[in-house]
Design an enzyme around this catalytic site. Structure first.
Site, mmCIF file in Angstrom:
data_model
loop_
_atom_site.group_PDB
_atom_site.id
_atom_site.type_symbol
_atom_site.label_atom_id
_atom_site.label_comp_id
_atom_site.label_asym_id
_atom_site.label_seq_id
_atom_site.Cartn_x
_atom_site.Cartn_y
_atom_site.Cartn_z
ATOM 1 N N ARG A 179 -53.894 11.693 -2.944
ATOM 2 C CA ARG A 179 -53.159 11.272 -4.163
ATOM 3 C C ARG A 179 -52.068 12.265 -4.569
ATOM 4 N NH1 ARG A 179 -58.498 10.192 -5.667
ATOM 5 N NH2 ARG A 179 -59.002 7.985 -5.413
ATOM 6 N N LYS A 237 -36.870 10.396 -4.241
ATOM 7 C CA LYS A 237 -37.120 9.061 -3.664
ATOM 8 C C LYS A 237 -37.664 9.256 -2.256
ATOM 9 C CE LYS A 237 -33.743 5.913 -5.694
ATOM 10 N NZ LYS A 237 -32.626 5.038 -5.332
ATOM 11 N N GLU A 252 -21.293 10.375 1.470
ATOM 12 C CA GLU A 252 -21.946 10.489 0.156
ATOM 13 C C GLU A 252 -21.186 11.477 -0.736
ATOM 14 O OE1 GLU A 252 -24.177 8.375 -0.552
ATOM 15 O OE2 GLU A 252 -25.147 7.809 1.329
ATOM 16 N N LYS A 312 -25.758 15.432 -8.360
ATOM 17 C CA LYS A 312 -26.863 14.483 -8.182
ATOM 18 C C LYS A 312 -28.065 14.879 -9.048
ATOM 19 C CE LYS A 312 -29.712 11.621 -5.423
ATOM 20 N NZ LYS A 312 -30.229 11.158 -4.168
ATOM 21 N N GLU A 315 -34.331 5.495 -11.955
ATOM 22 C CA GLU A 315 -33.289 4.484 -11.818
ATOM 23 C C GLU A 315 -33.368 3.382 -12.875
ATOM 24 O OE1 GLU A 315 -32.092 4.122 -7.725
ATOM 25 O OE2 GLU A 315 -31.538 2.036 -8.054
ATOM 26 N N ARG A 341 -28.787 6.235 -13.019
ATOM 27 C CA ARG A 341 -28.879 6.540 -11.590
ATOM 28 C C ARG A 341 -28.240 5.441 -10.737
ATOM 29 N NH1 ARG A 341 -34.081 9.388 -8.513
ATOM 30 N NH2 ARG A 341 -33.086 9.505 -6.488
ATOM 31 N N ASN A 356 -25.101 4.060 -6.705
ATOM 32 C CA ASN A 356 -24.973 2.908 -5.804
ATOM 33 C C ASN A 356 -23.512 2.569 -5.510
ATOM 34 O OD1 ASN A 356 -26.486 1.041 -4.321
ATOM 35 N ND2 ASN A 356 -25.994 -0.591 -5.791
ATOM 36 N N HIS A 382 -22.153 1.134 -2.287
ATOM 37 C CA HIS A 382 -23.320 0.862 -1.445
ATOM 38 C C HIS A 382 -23.641 -0.621 -1.265
ATOM 39 C CE1 HIS A 382 -24.011 5.109 -1.220
ATOM 40 N NE2 HIS A 382 -25.144 4.959 -0.575
ATOM 41 N N HIS A 397 -24.174 -1.583 2.428
ATOM 42 C CA HIS A 397 -25.443 -2.098 2.961
ATOM 43 C C HIS A 397 -25.237 -3.433 3.667
ATOM 44 C CE1 HIS A 397 -27.964 0.529 0.037
ATOM 45 N NE2 HIS A 397 -27.838 1.105 1.221
ATOM 46 N N HIS A 436 -24.743 5.380 8.251
ATOM 47 C CA HIS A 436 -24.801 4.962 6.846
ATOM 48 C C HIS A 436 -23.595 5.512 6.068
ATOM 49 C CE1 HIS A 436 -26.319 4.049 2.881
ATOM 50 N NE2 HIS A 436 -26.210 5.330 2.566
HETATM 51 N N1 NAD Z 1 -34.344 9.535 -0.535
HETATM 52 C C1 NAD Z 1 -33.099 9.290 -0.860
HETATM 53 O O1 NAD Z 1 -32.707 9.338 -2.033
HETATM 54 C C2 NAD Z 1 -32.122 8.952 0.226
HETATM 55 C C3 NAD Z 1 -30.738 8.966 -0.033
HETATM 56 C C4 NAD Z 1 -29.862 8.734 1.027
HETATM 57 C C5 NAD Z 1 -30.358 8.494 2.302
HETATM 58 N N2 NAD Z 1 -31.706 8.478 2.507
HETATM 59 C C6 NAD Z 1 -32.256 8.246 3.838
HETATM 60 O O2 NAD Z 1 -31.853 9.331 4.675
HETATM 61 C C7 NAD Z 1 -31.856 8.883 6.026
HETATM 62 C C8 NAD Z 1 -30.625 9.383 6.718
HETATM 63 O O3 NAD Z 1 -30.669 10.790 6.728
HETATM 64 P P1 NAD Z 1 -29.866 11.637 7.823
HETATM 65 O O4 NAD Z 1 -28.467 11.152 7.860
HETATM 66 O O5 NAD Z 1 -30.129 13.067 7.530
HETATM 67 O O6 NAD Z 1 -30.523 11.138 9.189
HETATM 68 P P2 NAD Z 1 -31.621 11.758 10.206
HETATM 69 O O7 NAD Z 1 -32.737 12.374 9.488
HETATM 70 O O8 NAD Z 1 -31.914 10.674 11.170
HETATM 71 O O9 NAD Z 1 -30.789 12.897 10.943
HETATM 72 C C9 NAD Z 1 -29.691 12.532 11.745
HETATM 73 C C10 NAD Z 1 -29.793 13.144 13.139
HETATM 74 O O10 NAD Z 1 -29.460 14.527 13.060
HETATM 75 C C11 NAD Z 1 -30.464 15.305 13.712
HETATM 76 N N3 NAD Z 1 -30.473 16.589 13.018
HETATM 77 C C12 NAD Z 1 -30.975 16.872 11.801
HETATM 78 N N4 NAD Z 1 -30.659 18.125 11.453
HETATM 79 C C13 NAD Z 1 -29.957 18.651 12.473
HETATM 80 C C14 NAD Z 1 -29.328 19.904 12.692
HETATM 81 N N5 NAD Z 1 -29.307 20.881 11.760
HETATM 82 N N6 NAD Z 1 -28.674 20.098 13.862
HETATM 83 C C15 NAD Z 1 -28.619 19.112 14.808
HETATM 84 N N7 NAD Z 1 -29.176 17.886 14.652
HETATM 85 C C16 NAD Z 1 -29.829 17.670 13.489
HETATM 86 C C17 NAD Z 1 -31.721 14.499 13.582
HETATM 87 O O11 NAD Z 1 -32.653 14.830 14.587
HETATM 88 C C18 NAD Z 1 -31.184 13.066 13.749
HETATM 89 O O12 NAD Z 1 -31.042 12.773 15.111
HETATM 90 C C19 NAD Z 1 -31.951 7.356 5.978
HETATM 91 O O13 NAD Z 1 -33.233 6.953 6.375
HETATM 92 C C20 NAD Z 1 -31.735 7.013 4.508
HETATM 93 O O14 NAD Z 1 -32.434 5.870 4.090
HETATM 94 C C21 NAD Z 1 -32.587 8.702 1.502
HETATM 95 ZN ZN ZN Z 2 -26.213 6.281 0.667
#
Ligand code: NAD
Ligand code: ZN
Length: 352
Positions: free
Chosen positions: A116, A138, A180, A219, A229, A233, A237, A240, A244, A255
């Site tokens: 939990r 999130k 972003e 942020k 949200e 918040r 979006n 977005h 999306h 993305h």
């Molecule tokens: N929680 C939230 O508020 C929120 C907001 C925006 C996006 N997201 C989520 O975040 C995700 C996207 O995140 P991302 O763009 O970081 O993608 P990711 O975690 O897939 O990383 C992208 C790639 O970079 C590689 N990588 C990571 N760090 C590295 C480094 N220092 N050097 C070399 N390679 C590296 C990873 O292995 C991966 O292949 C999505 O799933 C999205 O839904 C969440």
């Molecule tokens: Zn985004």
């Protein structure tokens, strides 16, 4: 070093620390008060940084997942939870999530669920994860073909943001994070001015290191006022809804690249709804500077259909957009799906 604090409505305090050498200098001290430490990462990041982690923490229990969004699944979540249970973690354990947004979102959810809720420290290693996903609590996995369908709001104890991780990031991942950052620029005048004044060095690692704290501060400020949200918040979006829709229909770009396209298109929609034309052109120029050019876009009728299905929309054939209006100003715009489709068609023809 810069520190930002977020307190959510359950009065849980989350601290974001921006500094160099987080693995060797910050993490060991922060882990002192916990019973057990368990590290979650992806294979790519662990291959690059695992040695630094073990040098800083000694031998530590680790679970890795294959890299990438395709693995942001309940199966990956369950295998992490099984590894945590197998390691015999107790309620006073701490889960350290080392990786991009995928690792952070899955790890954050596992920490929220295990017994939990146990403590979690996020060590975001992508630009996107540092300025966006690790801040705000999130967490989620994708489910039944819908992105982030199953998740929870759960603040990490700490987020440790170190720009040294950018040195190994491919340019495409930098562009993704910049998507972003430009969105933040569309919401915050100070970030917009900094980006515009430095348009020739948007991909420079030293420039990116400099602008991460301002983006986290922005942020964190939004999340502090509206952690779950309820209203404010929703500004995050911006761009977005369109992003999306194109992401679902096309899926060949990252993305952040879709966010840049979505911001460009929604700026154009804002132009015909009373937005400041001169400013919107400057914002669009910034989007294109990062994007490097506008790709061909999916058909407007498909995009409008998919946008209506977006979980952030009201349904009933209407599309809600957060659009930029003038520097630092945005508004929520609700359009009939047919009107949105007409706008996308008009903009698409003008871009040809
Ligand atoms: N929680 C939230 O508020 C929120 C907001 C925006 C996006 N997201 C989520 O975040 C995700 C996207 O995140 P991302 O763009 O970081 O993608 P990711 O975690 O897939 O990383 C992208 C790639 O970079 C590689 N990588 C990571 N760090 C590295 C480094 N220092 N050097 C070399 N390679 C590296 C990873 O292995 C991966 O292949 C999505 O799933 C999205 O839904 C969440
Ligand atoms: Zn985004």
């Amino acid at each position: 070093m810069r520190t930002f604090t977020i307190t959510d409505r359950r009065t849980k305090v989350s601290r974001v620390i921006c500094r160099r050498q987080v693995l060797s200098k910050a993490l060991p001290a922060l882990l002192q008060g916990y019973g057990e430490v368990f590290v979650f990462s992806d294979e790519t990041v662990w291959n690059l940084y695992g040695r630094l982690v073990t040098r800083a923490l000694g031998s530590v229990k680790v679970h890795t997942m294959p890299a990438g969004e395709a693995h942001k699944t309940p199966e990956t979540l369950l295998s992490l939870l099984a590894a945590m249970a197998g390691a015999g973690l107790h309620r006073n354990a701490c889960l350290v999530c080392l990786g991009g947004g995928v690792v952070g979102d899955i790890g954050g959810l596992a920490a929220a669920l295990y017994m939990r809720g146990i403590a979690c420290i996020q060590v975001p290693t992508t630009l996107l994860a540092q300025v966006d996903s690790s801040v705000g609590g999130k967490t989620a996995v994708d489910f039944c073909g819908v992105k982030n369908l199953v998740g929870a709001f759960s603040q990490p104890a700490y987020v440790l943001a170190d720009p040294a991780f950018f040195a190994t990031l491919p340019a495409r991942e930098l562009r993704c994070g910049l998507g972003e950052i430009v969105k933040h620029g569309a919401l915050c005048a100070q970030i917009f001015d900094t980006l515009e004044q430095n348009r020739d060095k948007l991909f420079d690692l030293s420039f990116l290191a400099d602008i991460v704290p301002a983006n986290i501060a922005f942020k964190a400020g939004v999340v502090r006022r509206d952690a779950e949200e309820g209203g404010l918040r929703k500004c995050l979006n911006l761009g977005h809804t369109t992003a999306h829709a194109y992401e679902l229909l096309d899926g060949t770009l990252s993305h952040g690249e879709y966010v840049l396209i979505g911001t460009f298109i929604e700026a154009e929609i804002a132009r015909s709804h009373g937005g400041d034309g001169a400013y919107l052109s400057r914002l669009q120029a910034l989007c294109l500077a990062v994007l490097g050019g506008m790709p061909s876009l999916p058909p407007p009728e498909e995009a409008a259909r998919v946008a209506c299905l977006d979980k952030k929309n009201t349904g009933r054939g209407r599309v809600v957009l957060t659009v930029p209006m003038s520097k630092g100003e945005y508004r929520l715009l609700e359009l009939e799906s047919t009107a949105y489709e007409r706008e996308l068609g008009r903009i698409g023809r003008a871009l040809c």
